[in-house]
Each structure stands twice: as structure tokens, then as C-alpha cells.
Scaffold this active site. Structure first.
Site, PDB file in Angstrom:
ATOM      1  N   HIS A  40       0.841  -1.193   0.000  1.00 31.42           N
ATOM      2  CA  HIS A  40       0.000   0.000   0.000  1.00 31.42           C
ATOM      3  C   HIS A  40       0.876   1.242   0.000  1.00 31.42           C
ATOM      4  CE1 HIS A  40      -3.493  -2.514   1.757  1.00 31.42           C
ATOM      5  NE2 HIS A  40      -3.696  -2.288   0.465  1.00 31.42           N
ATOM      6  N   GLU A  43       1.803   3.287   3.115  1.00 33.05           N
ATOM      7  CA  GLU A  43       2.433   2.475   4.163  1.00 33.05           C
ATOM      8  C   GLU A  43       3.922   2.287   3.863  1.00 33.05           C
ATOM      9  OE1 GLU A  43      -0.025  -1.034   4.529  1.00 33.05           O
ATOM     10  OE2 GLU A  43      -1.844   0.165   4.782  1.00 33.05           O
ATOM     11  N   HIS A  56       2.617  -4.271   6.699  1.00 28.88           N
ATOM     12  CA  HIS A  56       1.700  -3.177   6.447  1.00 28.88           C
ATOM     13  C   HIS A  56       1.697  -2.258   7.671  1.00 28.88           C
ATOM     14  CE1 HIS A  56      -0.633  -4.758   2.859  1.00 28.88           C
ATOM     15  NE2 HIS A  56       0.077  -5.827   3.202  1.00 28.88           N
ATOM     16  N   GLU A  61       0.879  -5.747  10.847  1.00 29.35           N
ATOM     17  CA  GLU A  61       0.463  -4.337  10.839  1.00 29.35           C
ATOM     18  C   GLU A  61       1.299  -3.560  11.852  1.00 29.35           C
ATOM     19  OE1 GLU A  61      -1.655  -3.025   8.790  1.00 29.35           O
ATOM     20  OE2 GLU A  61      -2.960  -4.633   8.057  1.00 29.35           O
TER      21      GLU A  61
END
Length: 395
Positions: free
Chosen positions: A162, A165, A306, A365
Site C-alpha cells: 500500500h 504504508e 503493512h 500491521e
């Protein structure tokens, strides 16, 4: 650092002279036969750079070597055209410098150019790192895979699926630098001896899956067709900080054939700054390259980094192998992140990897807050993530 072979030299001698593991020297010179060196052949010594020194009155090789804490023979190897007994004032002498410091600084806006500069510098210092181009982005930027190690177990890390990110690319590259430093300097990381991993594990890294998107978030829209298209998708707004997609407005982590149709039915139906899964799976060159890489490398486990949430997703439809739980619990222990087995989300790289290969796959994450995470969090995120990188090697 390059040297020239002399009569009687061996790679074993160089390994002892420069205090570098022999296997790293062998792997830095794949075109060289370790048992039959040829006089005048160029040998790459990993983990070293050179500095230049100008001869002054009273200098000798012995004096220079003593002051710089290097051996006289390393000076002789680097300066074959100099006569140690007839040094002249003003002559340039190359001095070997063992690299004991990071060249990657992840704590800054980490766009594609910064990434490539870091890759090129690591490539120069650590020639045993293997570099492959696995594809190109929509705009033609190189999608780079780096491989380190010779082990049968292939562990894969990737970052920046992404666009906003991008801090994940910086974290991966800084740890890679620390790993290479530990290999060449025979050091530990958090008490863990690193050198044995070189022959046990092959690390596959794609540090930036979406370079066009990362550049868009950090630097704004490029001139020309792609920039104009991005501005239209962003409704004329020049603030791209919320942009997750690639330059064509396709969310690369919603592009995989793992219940893709379920996500497609409830997500945007046309290009958007985030969440549009494309008109069908695997339409984007970035996602195709990553799918082909997984098939080619046969990853033993895969970690997609991420932001944000400080959680680790590790399951998909009950298809994850039982050992995934053991692995993710260790990831949680060393990072403080919470393992979460299932989430109402599909068509991601982790989902597809588990579905098609039935090996452990994880979406990690990093950090907390709103993407893009501020660099004020960088050092904390990096320290939390080190344990996950290490555990992916030994679990």
C-alpha cells in the site's frame, strides 16, 4: 572492495586477512573457482570500503598500517603499484575500511529513489546479496527482489503493498542492513548468532511492491498522463496522503484470487485512492510479479508488512497449517503485537498465499495511528519489528 590475486593467494587467506567468513567471500565471487585462483584476477571482498590517504613525510606502510589498525599486507593488496620502500610524498594510498556502520537510514521519507540508492550501496558493499528484477510497475519502475543466504528454507518479506504504508520499506531495508553487518562482522542481534542462518535460510525480500504509489504519496503526482489520471481519481485533491492504491487506482492487496469476487461486490467499482480491487484479479503488473515470485521461490513462510494496528493476521478460511499458530505466538511474544486469526477481508496476498500454497502467511500491521504513520514513530516501530524478522528465521 576489490583486490587483485597474487601468486600464492587463496580465498582462505583473504578470509583470515580481512576477518570475513569464507563463504561470504566465495558467494561474492560466483564466477571465480575457489580452488584455482588466477594471478591478476579481481576478487570482491564483502563488508569493506576504501578510503584514500596522501603520503606525508616520514610515512611508511608500517606506520600507516599501525595508525589505521590494518595489516601491512592489506595495504600491499590494495596498492600493488606502490613500492613500500620508495614511498613518495603526495602519493595516494588506498586504505581498507571495514564497514561497521549502517548505510541505510530508514528514518526519512522513503521513496523509490531513496530505496534504489540504498540497494545500490548495499550491492556494492555486500556483493553476496543476489539481486533480481521480478517485474516492473505500471510506470516502468524496477520491482527488485533481494536474496540473502544459501539455505533450503526460503523466508519472504515484503513491504509497501500500500502506497501510504511506505514506512514498511524503510523498516525492512534497515533491518537488512543490520543483518548484513552482523554477517560480515560476526556479530549477534539481540543475542542471536546470525552467521548460522546464512546456510540454513534464504531470505527473499521485495522491499517496495508499489513504487509508483509510494512516490505519489511522498512526492505528489508526476507530470504527464499518470499524474493527471491520479488527480482525476483523487477528485482534483493534491493531498495524496490517504492514497493506498497503485498509480492506476487499484488496491494491490485486493487483487488476488482468494474470494476476490466477495470483496469486489462490496468495494469501489472503479479506480479509487483505496480499496478498488480491479475489474478482475491479477490485472496489475505489480500483483502479477508478486504472484509469479511466490510460485518460483516456494516460500516456506511469507510475511507482508503493512501499517497500522500492532496486530498480526495469520489465518485464512482454515487453510493455514497448524504450525502457523506456533509461529504467530512467537511473533506476538517478541513484538507485543496481537495475533488475530480471521478478519472479514479477502483477496489479499496473505490470503492467496495460504490458499494456494498452504504454508504460513502473515500480514504484520506495524505501529498505531493514521496512515501514513509519522516518522516520530519510526524508532519504536523498528525496535518492535526486529524480533519478528529474527523469529521468522528460527521458527
Amino acid at each position: 572492495m576489490n583486490i587483485k590475486v597474487r601468486s600464492g593467494d587463496t580465498l582462505w587467506y583473504y578470509a583470515n586477512l580481512f576477518n570475513i567468513p569464507l563463504n561470504l567471500i566465495i558467494d561474492s565471487n560466483p564466477q571465480v573457482s575457489p580452488t584455482s585462483l588466477m594471478i591478476g584476477q579481481t576478487i570482491k571482498i564483502p563488508g569493506y570500503q576504501t578510503s584514500s590517504y596522501k603520503i606525508q613525510s616520514g610515512d611508511t606502510f608500517w606506520k600507516i598500517a599501525s595508525e589505521r589498525r590494518v595489516s601491512i599486507d592489506t595495504l600491499a593488496l590494495l596498492n600493488p603499484d606502490l613500492n613500500p620502500r620508495q614511498l613518495q610524498i603526495g602519493q595516494q594510498v588506498l586504505i581498507p575500511v571495514q564497514v561497521t556502520y549502517r548505510v541505510v537510514n530508514g528514518n526519512r521519507p522513503y521513496d523509490f529513489q531513496v530505496l534504489m540508492n540504498d540497494i545500490n550501496e548495499l550491492d556494492e558493499i555486500y556483493p553476496f546479496v543476489r539481486r533480481e528484477t521480478i517485474g516492473q510497475s505500471v510506470m516502468g519502475k524496477e520491482l527488485v527482489e533481494l536474496q540473502i543466504g544459501k539455505g533450503p528454507k526460503v523466508v519472504h518479506w515484503n513491504g509497501s503493498f500500500h502506497a501510504n504504508e511506505w514506512i514498511t520499506s524503510a523498516v525492512i531495508m534497515q533491518f537488512l542492513n543490520d543483518y548484513l553487518l552482523a554477517l560480515t562482522n560476526r556479530e549477534n542481534i539481540r543475542g542471536l548468532e546470525i552467521n548460522p542462518f546464512y546456510n540454513q535460510v534464504t531470505i527473499s525480500i521485495v522491499p517496495m511492491v508499489d513504487p509508483d504509489g509510494v512516490d505519489l504519496v511522498i512526492n505528489g503526482p508526476p507530470e504527464g498522463e499518470f499524474g493527471e489520471q491520479a488527480l482525476r481519481i483523487n477528485q482534483g485533491n493534491t493531498d495524496f496522503s490517504g492514497w493506498k492504491a497503485n498509480i492506476r487506482g487499484v488496491d494491490l492487496n485486493n487483487q488476488y484470487p482468494a474470494k476476490w469476487e466477495v470483496d469486489a461486490a462490496r468495494k469501489p467499482t472503479e479506480p479509487a485512492p483505496r480499496d478498488f480491487p480491479g475489474y478482475q484479479p491479477l490485472t496489475e503488473p505489480e500483483t502479477v510479479a508478486m504472484a509469479e515470485l511466490a510460485g518460483a521461490r516456494n516460500f516456506e513462510k511469507m510475511l507482508a508488512f503493512h501499517t497500522q494496528g500492532e496486530v498480526i493476521y495469520w489465518g485464512y478460511e482454515g487453510l493455514e497449517p497448524p504450525r502457523s499458530m506456533t509461529i504467530v505466538n512467537e511473533f506476538g511474544r517478541v513484538s507485543g503485537y496481537e495475533p488475530i486469526r480471521y478478519i472479514d477481508s479477502f483477496s489479499g496476498y496473505k490470503d492467496w498465499f495460504i490458499q494456494d500454497f498452504r504454508n504460513p502467511g502473515f500480514t504484520v500491521e506495524l505501529g498505531l495511528g493514521v496512515n501514513p504513520l509519522p516518522l516520530s514513530q519510526y524508532d519504536e516501530i523498528y525496535q518492535e519489528t526486529i524480533g519478528i524478522f529474527l523469529a521468522s528465521l528460527y521458527m
